[in-house]
Design an enzyme around this catalytic site. Structure first.
Site, mmCIF file in Angstrom:
data_model
loop_
_atom_site.group_PDB
_atom_site.id
_atom_site.type_symbol
_atom_site.label_atom_id
_atom_site.label_comp_id
_atom_site.label_asym_id
_atom_site.label_seq_id
_atom_site.Cartn_x
_atom_site.Cartn_y
_atom_site.Cartn_z
ATOM 1 N N TYR A 19 13.382 3.649 -14.288
ATOM 2 C CA TYR A 19 12.286 2.678 -14.171
ATOM 3 C C TYR A 19 12.520 1.483 -15.089
ATOM 4 C CZ TYR A 19 7.867 0.460 -15.407
ATOM 5 O OH TYR A 19 6.905 -0.475 -15.698
ATOM 6 N N TYR A 22 3.823 16.646 -22.761
ATOM 7 C CA TYR A 22 5.280 16.766 -22.788
ATOM 8 C C TYR A 22 5.772 16.980 -24.222
ATOM 9 C CZ TYR A 22 5.136 14.445 -18.149
ATOM 10 O OH TYR A 22 4.885 14.093 -16.848
ATOM 11 N N THR A 68 7.521 -5.171 -18.785
ATOM 12 C CA THR A 68 7.025 -4.076 -19.623
ATOM 13 C C THR A 68 7.767 -3.993 -20.954
ATOM 14 O OG1 THR A 68 6.949 -1.648 -19.756
ATOM 15 C CG2 THR A 68 8.596 -2.575 -18.301
ATOM 16 N N ASP A 69 7.108 -3.433 -21.951
ATOM 17 C CA ASP A 69 7.776 -3.234 -23.247
ATOM 18 C C ASP A 69 8.905 -2.208 -23.145
ATOM 19 O OD1 ASP A 69 6.236 -0.916 -22.966
ATOM 20 O OD2 ASP A 69 5.214 -1.101 -24.893
ATOM 21 N N GLU A 70 8.908 -1.421 -22.047
ATOM 22 C CA GLU A 70 9.935 -0.377 -21.920
ATOM 23 C C GLU A 70 11.340 -0.954 -21.794
ATOM 24 O OE1 GLU A 70 9.173 3.022 -19.519
ATOM 25 O OE2 GLU A 70 7.029 2.960 -19.894
ATOM 26 N N LEU A 111 0.836 -1.204 0.000
ATOM 27 C CA LEU A 111 0.000 0.000 0.000
ATOM 28 C C LEU A 111 0.868 1.251 0.000
ATOM 29 C CD1 LEU A 111 -2.954 -1.049 2.369
ATOM 30 C CD2 LEU A 111 -2.868 -1.111 -0.123
ATOM 31 N N ARG A 114 9.871 15.228 -20.987
ATOM 32 C CA ARG A 114 10.450 14.268 -20.039
ATOM 33 C C ARG A 114 11.913 14.014 -20.426
ATOM 34 N NH1 ARG A 114 7.311 8.621 -19.773
ATOM 35 N NH2 ARG A 114 6.099 9.627 -18.127
ATOM 36 N N LYS A 172 13.249 -2.542 -14.264
ATOM 37 C CA LYS A 172 12.411 -3.656 -14.744
ATOM 38 C C LYS A 172 13.263 -4.647 -15.551
ATOM 39 C CE LYS A 172 8.474 -4.079 -14.370
ATOM 40 N NZ LYS A 172 7.673 -4.727 -13.285
ATOM 41 N N ASP A 197 5.594 -5.684 2.480
ATOM 42 C CA ASP A 197 6.551 -5.223 1.470
ATOM 43 C C ASP A 197 7.193 -6.457 0.836
ATOM 44 O OD1 ASP A 197 8.811 -4.195 0.156
ATOM 45 O OD2 ASP A 197 9.176 -2.697 1.720
ATOM 46 N N THR A 246 12.590 -1.911 -4.823
ATOM 47 C CA THR A 246 11.353 -2.696 -4.988
ATOM 48 C C THR A 246 11.425 -3.593 -6.223
ATOM 49 O OG1 THR A 246 9.954 -1.095 -3.852
ATOM 50 C CG2 THR A 246 8.873 -2.528 -5.458
HETATM 51 P P1 NAD Z 1 0.675 0.649 -9.919
HETATM 52 O O1 NAD Z 1 1.720 1.654 -9.575
HETATM 53 O O2 NAD Z 1 -0.720 1.115 -10.192
HETATM 54 O O3 NAD Z 1 0.571 -0.425 -8.734
HETATM 55 C C1 NAD Z 1 1.685 -0.948 -8.083
HETATM 56 C C2 NAD Z 1 1.206 -1.680 -6.835
HETATM 57 O O4 NAD Z 1 2.360 -2.288 -6.215
HETATM 58 C C3 NAD Z 1 0.584 -0.759 -5.767
HETATM 59 O O5 NAD Z 1 -0.572 -1.368 -5.238
HETATM 60 C C4 NAD Z 1 1.663 -0.633 -4.711
HETATM 61 O O6 NAD Z 1 1.152 -0.428 -3.400
HETATM 62 C C5 NAD Z 1 2.344 -1.994 -4.824
HETATM 63 N N1 NAD Z 1 3.741 -1.956 -4.341
HETATM 64 C C6 NAD Z 1 4.704 -1.056 -4.671
HETATM 65 N N2 NAD Z 1 5.836 -1.347 -4.010
HETATM 66 C C7 NAD Z 1 5.601 -2.468 -3.272
HETATM 67 C C8 NAD Z 1 6.384 -3.262 -2.402
HETATM 68 N N3 NAD Z 1 7.670 -2.944 -2.129
HETATM 69 N N4 NAD Z 1 5.823 -4.359 -1.834
HETATM 70 C C9 NAD Z 1 4.519 -4.679 -2.092
HETATM 71 N N5 NAD Z 1 3.730 -3.955 -2.893
HETATM 72 C C10 NAD Z 1 4.258 -2.861 -3.486
HETATM 73 O O7 NAD Z 1 1.271 -0.174 -11.134
HETATM 74 P P2 NAD Z 1 0.530 -0.838 -12.397
HETATM 75 O O8 NAD Z 1 0.391 0.185 -13.448
HETATM 76 O O9 NAD Z 1 -0.661 -1.586 -11.926
HETATM 77 O O10 NAD Z 1 1.654 -1.855 -12.867
HETATM 78 C C11 NAD Z 1 1.722 -3.181 -12.334
HETATM 79 C C12 NAD Z 1 2.887 -3.900 -12.951
HETATM 80 O O11 NAD Z 1 2.742 -3.943 -14.366
HETATM 81 C C13 NAD Z 1 4.247 -3.227 -12.701
HETATM 82 O O12 NAD Z 1 5.205 -4.234 -12.474
HETATM 83 C C14 NAD Z 1 4.535 -2.490 -13.996
HETATM 84 O O13 NAD Z 1 5.925 -2.378 -14.205
HETATM 85 C C15 NAD Z 1 3.881 -3.400 -15.008
HETATM 86 N N6 NAD Z 1 3.404 -2.777 -16.252
HETATM 87 C C16 NAD Z 1 2.561 -1.709 -16.211
HETATM 88 C C17 NAD Z 1 2.067 -1.174 -17.391
HETATM 89 C C18 NAD Z 1 1.106 -0.001 -17.401
HETATM 90 O O14 NAD Z 1 0.765 0.504 -18.477
HETATM 91 N N7 NAD Z 1 0.612 0.461 -16.255
HETATM 92 C C19 NAD Z 1 2.429 -1.726 -18.618
HETATM 93 C C20 NAD Z 1 3.302 -2.833 -18.630
HETATM 94 C C21 NAD Z 1 3.756 -3.350 -17.431
HETATM 95 O O1 TDX Z 2 1.488 14.582 -17.860
HETATM 96 C C1 TDX Z 2 1.900 13.822 -18.760
HETATM 97 N N1 TDX Z 2 2.075 14.310 -20.023
HETATM 98 C C2 TDX Z 2 2.554 13.576 -21.055
HETATM 99 O O2 TDX Z 2 2.704 14.079 -22.183
HETATM 100 C C3 TDX Z 2 2.220 12.431 -18.525
HETATM 101 C C4 TDX Z 2 2.051 11.841 -17.159
HETATM 102 C C5 TDX Z 2 2.690 11.696 -19.585
HETATM 103 N N2 TDX Z 2 2.874 12.241 -20.808
HETATM 104 C C6 TDX Z 2 3.398 11.397 -21.912
HETATM 105 C C7 TDX Z 2 4.668 10.638 -21.598
HETATM 106 C C8 TDX Z 2 4.521 9.374 -22.420
HETATM 107 O O3 TDX Z 2 4.991 9.611 -23.746
HETATM 108 O O4 TDX Z 2 2.415 10.390 -22.170
HETATM 109 C C9 TDX Z 2 3.018 9.133 -22.464
HETATM 110 C C10 TDX Z 2 2.548 8.083 -21.482
HETATM 111 O O5 TDX Z 2 3.110 8.433 -20.226
HETATM 112 P P1 TDX Z 2 2.828 7.539 -18.913
HETATM 113 O O6 TDX Z 2 1.368 7.428 -18.704
HETATM 114 O O7 TDX Z 2 3.676 8.102 -17.811
HETATM 115 O O8 TDX Z 2 3.323 6.104 -19.387
HETATM 116 P P2 TDX Z 2 4.738 5.554 -19.934
HETATM 117 O O9 TDX Z 2 5.850 6.447 -19.551
HETATM 118 O O10 TDX Z 2 4.547 5.243 -21.393
HETATM 119 O O11 TDX Z 2 4.854 4.195 -19.073
HETATM 120 C C11 TDX Z 2 3.698 3.338 -18.915
HETATM 121 O O12 TDX Z 2 3.744 2.254 -19.805
HETATM 122 C C12 TDX Z 2 4.679 1.227 -19.557
HETATM 123 C C13 TDX Z 2 3.568 2.824 -17.481
HETATM 124 O O13 TDX Z 2 3.527 3.934 -16.580
HETATM 125 C C14 TDX Z 2 4.676 1.885 -17.128
HETATM 126 O O14 TDX Z 2 4.491 1.369 -15.805
HETATM 127 C C15 TDX Z 2 4.653 0.745 -18.122
HETATM 128 O O15 TDX Z 2 5.725 -0.112 -17.888
#
Ligand code: NAD
Ligand code: TDX
Length: 339
Positions: free
Chosen positions: A153, A210, A125-127, A35, A276, A157, A59, A100
């Site tokens: 980040y 951005y 992630t694709d990143e 959390l 960014r 990963k 954690d 983490t």
């Molecule tokens: P999020 O930030 O919404 O959620 C992360 C969760 O992990 C939270 O509930 C947080 O409390 C918990 N957490 C963080 N540190 C922790 C720790 N040390 N121990 C236990 N719990 C912990 O993230 P999300 O967007 O749901 O992403 C989930 C996973 O998917 C991540 O591994 C992210 O890299 C990956 N991912 C996300 C996206 C995307 O578009 N959001 C895309 C590809 C992969």
């Molecule tokens: O305020 C903003 N303005 C803006 O132009 C924010 C927050 C983002 N952006 C741009 C940056 C990126 O090009 O939008 C795009 C998407 O940004 P994010 O939502 O921060 O995502 P991104 O950086 O692409 O990463 C996401 O996808 C891969 C997730 O956050 C990651 O957890 C995942 O691994």
């Protein structure tokens, strides 16, 4: 079947828990989550009283707590969503990302080795592949694309991914890894592009884009990601990486304009702000492998998914306004105040 889902109080993890409890009603799902600012217990309220669900606040870096949970639950599968997930935060403060995302993964896999496990699945992630140029629309990330990260980040990963593959080769741990493109949908934390733009639009606030807004992301509805992970943990081949993505590439500026249009707000809310650092230009996934081996295809078209997502944020104002009213205000001021 008992599955430990780490990070299940976050965006994708919570959607995955809802999916699993409805798709596999006999499974026991145990959510382990620290959390952090990104975790939200109220998200899990609909399943909190289910006899098939248990929430544990801990954690993933806390070896004692993780070991205790494994002793109590004897999980068959671990799916690791827990991570620091926001690129902009990693640029401000990388340390917690390494802790983490890499060390936490090690602790979880050590417990899997010690207590035995059917499958450890790493949500990546694709990143980790870095980015692609805008002028080469013919290029896509495959599972063979070299790791080439841009931000703290994505480096964290990628470090975790390498460790997961090392645990497979060295210790024979039965692992799989999925690398997904950008997700969108309900319960997405409002620091990320789509929910931030929806929330700001609804509050008539500036929409901070951005750079020139030309960066391209490959958007996938969160439920499709959850279904893909469900398939991989049951039918995916051990030791393999699976890319997940929907061939839905869009420029940031086009997404922001679409959100304005859907919400009936003027494009004059759009404000171009400082780019960014190290900003990746384009992500694009080739999902051929998961389609060929596991039959996965995305089901939700972007036009439908974005409507559903906007409707969800309109109907669940309390969920995101609670977030905006807390510590998030300081974050927003720090990130966007002088940008
Ligand atoms: P999020 O930030 O919404 O959620 C992360 C969760 O992990 C939270 O509930 C947080 O409390 C918990 N957490 C963080 N540190 C922790 C720790 N040390 N121990 C236990 N719990 C912990 O993230 P999300 O967007 O749901 O992403 C989930 C996973 O998917 C991540 O591994 C992210 O890299 C990956 N991912 C996300 C996206 C995307 O578009 N959001 C895309 C590809 C992969
Ligand atoms: O305020 C903003 N303005 C803006 O132009 C924010 C927050 C983002 N952006 C741009 C940056 C990126 O090009 O939008 C795009 C998407 O940004 P994010 O939502 O921060 O995502 P991104 O950086 O692409 O990463 C996401 O996808 C891969 C997730 O956050 C990651 O957890 C995942 O691994």
């Amino acid at each position: 079947m008992t599955i430990i889902v780490t990070g299940g109080a976050g965006f994708i993890g919570s959607n995955f828990i809802f999916h699993m409890l409805s798709k596999h009603p006999t499974y026991r799902i145990v959510c382990l989550d620290k959390l952090t600012y990104a975790g939200n217990l109220s998200t899990l309220a609909p399943v909190m009283d289910s006899p098939h669900f248990r929430f544990v606040k801990a954690d993933i870096c806390d070896r004692e707590a993780v070991d205790r949970l494994f002793e109590e639950e004897h999980p068959d599968i671990v799916v690791n969503f827990a991570a620091e997930s926001h690129v902009d935060r990693s640029i401000e403060d990388p340390g917690i990302f390494l802790r983490t995302n890499i060390l936490g993964t090690q602790v979880l896999m050590d417990a899997c080795r010690q207590y035995g496990i059917g499958r450890y699945h790493q949500v990546s992630t694709d990143e980790v592949y870095g980015d692609l140029p805008l002028d080469r629309p013919d290029l896509f990330f495959t599972e063979e694309t070299p790791i080439h990260t841009s931000s703290p980040y994505s480096a964290s990963k990628a470090g975790a991914d390498l460790l997961v593959l090392a645990y497979h080769r060295t210790y024979g741990l039965p692992v799989t890894i999925s690398r997904c493109s950008n997700n969108y949908g309900p319960y997405h934390f409002p620091e990320k592009l789509i929910p931030l733009m929806i929330a700001n639009c609804l509050n008539n606030k500036p929409l901070p884009v951005y750079g020139k807004g030309e960066n391209v992301r490959d958007w996938l509805y969160v439920e499709d990601h959850c279904k893909a992970i469900d398939l991989i943990i049951h039918n995916g081949r051990v030791g393999e990486v699976y890319n997940i993505g929907g061939h839905n590439e869009m420029r940031n500026i086009d997404i922001v304009k679409l959100i304005c249009h859907e919400l009936g707000k003027p494009e004059s809310l759009i404000t171009y702000v400082t780019d960014r650092k190290g900003h990746d230009m384009r992500y694009a996934i080739d999902p051929t492998k998961i389609h060929r081996e596991l039959g996965w295809l995305p089901e939700t078209k972007f036009a439908d998914g974005i409507q559903k997502t906007i409707a969800w944020y309109r109907n669940n104002r309390e969920w995101w306004e609670t977030i905006l009213s807390g510590e998030y205000q300081n974050y927003y001021e720090k990130m966007y105040g002088n940008r």
